[in-house]
Scaffold this motif. Sequence first.
Motif, mmCIF file in Angstrom:
data_model
loop_
_atom_site.group_PDB
_atom_site.id
_atom_site.type_symbol
_atom_site.label_atom_id
_atom_site.label_comp_id
_atom_site.label_asym_id
_atom_site.label_seq_id
_atom_site.Cartn_x
_atom_site.Cartn_y
_atom_site.Cartn_z
ATOM 1 N N TYR A 111 -42.171 9.112 4.283
ATOM 2 C CA TYR A 111 -43.566 9.029 4.717
ATOM 3 C C TYR A 111 -44.550 9.204 3.556
ATOM 4 C CZ TYR A 111 -42.456 9.004 9.706
ATOM 5 O OH TYR A 111 -42.027 8.647 10.952
ATOM 6 N N LYS A 112 -44.008 9.552 2.381
ATOM 7 C CA LYS A 112 -44.906 9.850 1.264
ATOM 8 C C LYS A 112 -45.864 8.702 0.917
ATOM 9 C CE LYS A 112 -45.193 11.804 -3.271
ATOM 10 N NZ LYS A 112 -44.695 11.632 -4.604
ATOM 11 N N GLU A 166 -51.150 -9.464 3.084
ATOM 12 C CA GLU A 166 -49.855 -10.109 2.821
ATOM 13 C C GLU A 166 -48.974 -9.271 1.901
ATOM 14 O OE1 GLU A 166 -51.078 -13.912 1.456
ATOM 15 O OE2 GLU A 166 -51.685 -14.574 3.445
ATOM 16 N N ARG A 167 -48.966 -7.980 2.164
ATOM 17 C CA ARG A 167 -48.071 -7.091 1.425
ATOM 18 C C ARG A 167 -46.864 -6.791 2.315
ATOM 19 N NH1 ARG A 167 -51.885 -2.534 -1.554
ATOM 20 N NH2 ARG A 167 -53.343 -3.992 -2.496
ATOM 21 N N PRO A 168 -45.699 -6.578 1.722
ATOM 22 C CA PRO A 168 -44.498 -6.384 2.546
ATOM 23 C C PRO A 168 -44.382 -4.977 3.161
ATOM 24 C CG PRO A 168 -43.945 -6.364 0.212
ATOM 25 C CD PRO A 168 -45.406 -6.636 0.277
ATOM 26 N N VAL A 169 -43.922 -4.956 4.395
ATOM 27 C CA VAL A 169 -43.589 -3.691 5.068
ATOM 28 C C VAL A 169 -42.167 -3.826 5.587
ATOM 29 C CG1 VAL A 169 -44.224 -2.047 6.869
ATOM 30 C CG2 VAL A 169 -45.981 -3.482 5.852
ATOM 31 N N GLY A 170 -41.304 -2.925 5.183
ATOM 32 C CA GLY A 170 -39.903 -2.993 5.608
ATOM 33 C C GLY A 170 -39.689 -2.376 6.973
ATOM 34 N N ASP A 171 -38.514 -2.669 7.550
ATOM 35 C CA ASP A 171 -38.208 -2.147 8.891
ATOM 36 C C ASP A 171 -37.955 -0.645 8.886
ATOM 37 O OD1 ASP A 171 -38.501 -4.463 10.268
ATOM 38 O OD2 ASP A 171 -36.409 -5.086 9.998
ATOM 39 N N LEU A 172 -37.523 -0.122 7.739
ATOM 40 C CA LEU A 172 -37.155 1.291 7.689
ATOM 41 C C LEU A 172 -38.303 2.192 8.150
ATOM 42 C CD1 LEU A 172 -35.076 3.462 6.773
ATOM 43 C CD2 LEU A 172 -36.173 3.399 4.538
ATOM 44 N N ILE A 173 -39.464 2.027 7.507
ATOM 45 C CA ILE A 173 -40.590 2.910 7.826
ATOM 46 C C ILE A 173 -41.159 2.586 9.212
ATOM 47 C CG2 ILE A 173 -42.377 1.497 6.665
ATOM 48 C CD1 ILE A 173 -42.142 5.332 6.727
ATOM 49 N N VAL A 174 -41.161 1.293 9.549
ATOM 50 C CA VAL A 174 -41.700 0.892 10.853
ATOM 51 C C VAL A 174 -40.870 1.515 11.972
ATOM 52 C CG1 VAL A 174 -42.125 -1.065 12.391
ATOM 53 C CG2 VAL A 174 -42.742 -1.224 9.978
ATOM 54 N N ASN A 182 -36.739 -0.703 -0.005
ATOM 55 C CA ASN A 182 -36.288 -0.102 -1.265
ATOM 56 C C ASN A 182 -37.352 0.825 -1.871
ATOM 57 O OD1 ASN A 182 -37.970 -2.264 -1.739
ATOM 58 N ND2 ASN A 182 -37.094 -2.677 -3.765
ATOM 59 N N ILE A 183 -38.620 0.584 -1.561
ATOM 60 C CA ILE A 183 -39.693 1.450 -2.057
ATOM 61 C C ILE A 183 -39.753 2.728 -1.218
ATOM 62 C CG2 ILE A 183 -42.206 1.666 -2.350
ATOM 63 C CD1 ILE A 183 -41.110 -0.361 -4.263
ATOM 64 N N VAL A 184 -39.669 2.541 0.097
ATOM 65 C CA VAL A 184 -39.797 3.684 1.018
ATOM 66 C C VAL A 184 -38.631 4.650 0.849
ATOM 67 C CG1 VAL A 184 -39.838 4.326 3.455
ATOM 68 C CG2 VAL A 184 -41.167 2.371 2.674
ATOM 69 N N SER A 185 -37.416 4.090 0.642
ATOM 70 C CA SER A 185 -36.246 4.974 0.566
ATOM 71 C C SER A 185 -36.024 5.516 -0.838
ATOM 72 C CB SER A 185 -34.993 4.225 1.022
ATOM 73 O OG SER A 185 -34.810 3.099 0.188
ATOM 74 N N TYR A 186 -36.853 5.051 -1.791
ATOM 75 C CA TYR A 186 -36.688 5.484 -3.181
ATOM 76 C C TYR A 186 -37.031 6.968 -3.308
ATOM 77 C CZ TYR A 186 -37.749 5.966 -8.165
ATOM 78 O OH TYR A 186 -37.797 6.380 -9.457
#
Lengths: 400, 263
Positions: A85-86, A224-232, A394-398
């Motif tokens: 969530y950071k 148009e920036r990417p959002v992954g399924d992980l955080i959603v 990959n950004i969220v889980s980093y």
Amino acid sequence: MDTLRYGALDARSPKYWALLIGLGLIAMIGVLSAHHMEVEGHVISGMNNQIVWGMPHVFAVFLIVAASGALNVASISSVFGKTEYKPLGRLSALLAIALLAGGLAVLVLDLGRPDRLIVAMTTYNFKSIFAWNILLYTGFFGIVGFYMWCMMDHGMQKFSKYAGLFAFIWRLILTTGTGSIFGFLVARSAYDTAMLAPMFIMMSFAIGLAFYIIVMLASYQWSERPVGDLIVNRMRNLLGIFIAAVMYFVAVYHVTNLYATEHHAVEKFLLVDGGIFTQLFWYVQILLGGIVPLALIYAPQTRNCRRALLAACGLVLIGGMAHIYIIIVGGQAFPIEIFPGMEISSSFFDGEVSAYTPSIWEILLGFGGVAITLLLVTVGVAILDFLPESLADNIVSYKK
Amino acid sequence: MNDINKKYTLLNKSDVNANQGVNQGKRTFIGGLVGASGLAVAPGVMLYQTAAAKPLEQAVSSAVRWGMLVNVNQCAEDCDDCVTACNDEHGLWPKEGSTTDSQWIRKLTVKDPSTGNAKSLPMMCQHCENPPCVDVCPTGASFKREDGIVLVNMHTCIGCRYCMMACPYKARSFVHETLENQLPDSPRGKGCVESCNMCVNKIDAGDNTTACAEACSKTGHEAITFGDLNDPESDISTQLKAHGGNQIRADLGLNTGVRYQGL
């Protein structure tokens, strides 16, 4: 490219300016409506001496409750250590401040004497929960502002955890204060219960998160920036838990009331024969605002669908509005029991269920508050680095 | 004014070495500001002096606690002279059926559904010793005088209506419209909350009664007795001692200044 990088939104596009102008116009119409109500008097509103708080208060409380809830997203990272969530923390703080500003604008503009705001800011009766709230709200701006600074300035990041913890505690007290505005009213049957404070906290969790998800997904779609399924999916599951928790508190509120015979009449009014309030309760608050979003979140067919999540968030907001409308307006519509157990009547409508039809001015003022909130967010994300350039998995889980 | 002049001079001195054109602009701007603030402050100072020049002849004291006793058995169902007298005294005149007009006092019919027994009584601010309206008022505009009268300070009421939410007696009204033909003894304010002030104008003038009690006496019903609850010899105290009196919603522990007999 696993590094988390923030960047302001591109403010040069015509659609950004169109959004800004559109929101500005709605906000201006809201302010002009309030001015019209002040010049003509509240006689042009739907409020009267029976329903003294109406649509502006529903919007104001809704936005204020959402404000403290929107901050939770940041707290989940800073206070509870969930690093996923950071990246969402900065927007969380911005949205919290913007929602509170929008809510307070509506509340203040509806005053009988908004020109005396300086009196409210300088003359306090410390026995009044309202006066405490004025301090809690101004404190919230300062604390969340500092927290935002800690999150955004590398040199200040060492204080981020402490600022986050303090902001989290402050927001809990703030929502307790908002709920207590009603909970402390011993004279009215629908209020006068300590249940309202924790229920408001839980409502803030659900409404704030729903608001956050909509703003976040809209901003990313827009830019148009990417959002992954992980955080959603994390947020989707969390929203489901919050919706269920609100329904639990609603159930406890009504069941405890039903246990006491003296509250049977007001419960019958709210749940069975209260007309618009009963319909709003069952069809909008419970069905549309509770059961349908839960189904959208957990049903296998819609579990991974973002549109379904957005729909669920929208329904949570609509259900939340209905919930607050029932608390504020429904609580006043039920007659004050000056002589419990007796039938009373008078030229002042004693003993009668009060009718309320909100005027266009009140509704425009309310939407003006929402526009002020969105305007602040729209300007904020374009001038400072609130939004990560990517929320891909990959950004969220980093882990830093 | 000396201080303002001094400040003005200091500002001018500090600007000596700066660009002359800019300085002139600054001077005009600052001079304008000082002048404007002087203009804004001066009338307030003048008003304050005028008001201070007329102190109240007698200070309000907690030695007395004004109250009213309503004998419901003597209150006629078809009589509302107390309401009319209140409206005339304070310039209210609410329109029939209006949901927004102020009503400081109203006739209430209380019926026991199990027996069908009905009583009529006047209902107004109960002038509580522990008033919920005073507790909840954020600015302290709702206040209780030393002599027990609960009032609204029309200068500091911001019109939030929280007191109306808190009052168990629905005794307060919000002024929804522009007021015309106000009476000098009973100032009111659009956008402010108001309620029965126990005819504080009459009490302070030494009339020792209220418009409603006076009107009730004139009809011969004698249902409302006004007096000092702290004075054991007063009419209200002797009646209360002899026959008792109930507080409405006594369970709330507010210790009302208005009591009822025959409920």
